[in-house]
Design an enzyme around this catalytic site. Structure first.
Site, PDB file in Angstrom:
ATOM      1  N   TYR A  68       0.894  -1.148  -0.116  1.00  0.00           N
ATOM      2  CA  TYR A  68       0.101   0.057  -0.092  1.00  0.00           C
ATOM      3  C   TYR A  68       0.787   1.342  -0.029  1.00  0.00           C
ATOM      4  CZ  TYR A  68      -3.131   3.649   1.691  1.00  0.00           C
ATOM      5  OH  TYR A  68      -3.664   4.865   1.781  1.00  0.00           O
ATOM      6  N   GLU A  88     -11.418   5.100   4.075  1.00  0.00           N
ATOM      7  CA  GLU A  88     -11.036   5.969   5.129  1.00  0.00           C
ATOM      8  C   GLU A  88     -12.180   6.356   6.168  1.00  0.00           C
ATOM      9  OE1 GLU A  88      -8.193   7.102   5.656  1.00  0.00           O
ATOM     10  OE2 GLU A  88      -7.066   6.636   3.802  1.00  0.00           O
ATOM     11  N   TRP A 130      -5.550   2.102  10.617  1.00  0.00           N
ATOM     12  CA  TRP A 130      -5.417   1.999   9.191  1.00  0.00           C
ATOM     13  C   TRP A 130      -5.348   0.512   8.711  1.00  0.00           C
ATOM     14  CZ3 TRP A 130      -7.858   2.983   4.958  1.00  0.00           C
ATOM     15  CH2 TRP A 130      -7.310   2.586   3.722  1.00  0.00           C
TER      16      TRP A 130
END
Length: 186
Positions: A18, A40, A48
């Site tokens: 990522y 998000e 995250w």
């Protein structure tokens, strides 16, 4: 070994991929922009990595983030999703995904694309910051505040200014790779 931003969990290959291939890279792809908006928002109150580890589950559960399909989810679909262990089973977040899909489509209709809409908040993406430490990163900016305010006015949920700054970083409207990161040195 490549030097990466200090927030990357080097023990998680998904996190490394990522960081290396997605975060901070400008995306003009509305499909990706919708996916990241939903992810998000799902992160709110969590880290995250939790969301990243469930990303494939989200893709399956939410029709690979095709907003036209998500926008027509019913109460029955929401009930089904709240039983799905492959996503974060928070009723408000799941319901907001459907609501935000509808809003996303309305923005696309109005502006021609969601990316075009976003450029009203960042004049020449990507904004490139040069931070040396995590403590230097802002949690929100005037741009993320303006984006948040406008999205909320349009009926979106889970789009507060902190979430929107993380979103702006994720989709490359802002490139916040650290000075010490190999991607921040470009």
């Amino acid at each position: 070994m490549k030097s990466r931003c200090s927030w990357v969990n080097l023990g998680n290959p998904l996190y490394i991929e990522y960081h290396d291939k997605e975060w901070g890279r400008l995306s003009k792809d509305d499909g990706h922009l919708f996916e990241m908006l939903i992810l998000e928002g799902a992160q709110a109150g969590l880290n995250w990595e939790t969301v990243l580890n469930k990303r494939e589950g989200y893709r399956e559960a939410f029709c690979h983030f095709i907003p036209e399909k998500v926008a027509v989810f019913t109460k029955r679909d929401i009930s089904r999703l709240l039983k799905n262990p492959d996503i974060i089973r928070n009723r408000l977040k799941v319901e907001s995904t459907v609501k935000n899909a509808k809003g996303f489509l309305a923005v696309q209709e109005e502006f021609g694309s969601f990316y075009r809409y976003l450029t009203h908040f960042v004049s020449s993406p990507p904004v490139k910051n040069r931070f040396s430490a995590l403590a230097e990163y802002p949690t929100e900016t005037p741009e993320s505040q303006a984006l948040s305010k406008d999205l909320k006015k349009r009926g979106f949920n889970f789009v507060g200014p902190t979430i929107m700054y993380a979103y702006m970083q994720a989709v490359g409207l802002v490139n916040d790779h650290m000075k010490t990161c190999y991607l921040g040195q470009k």
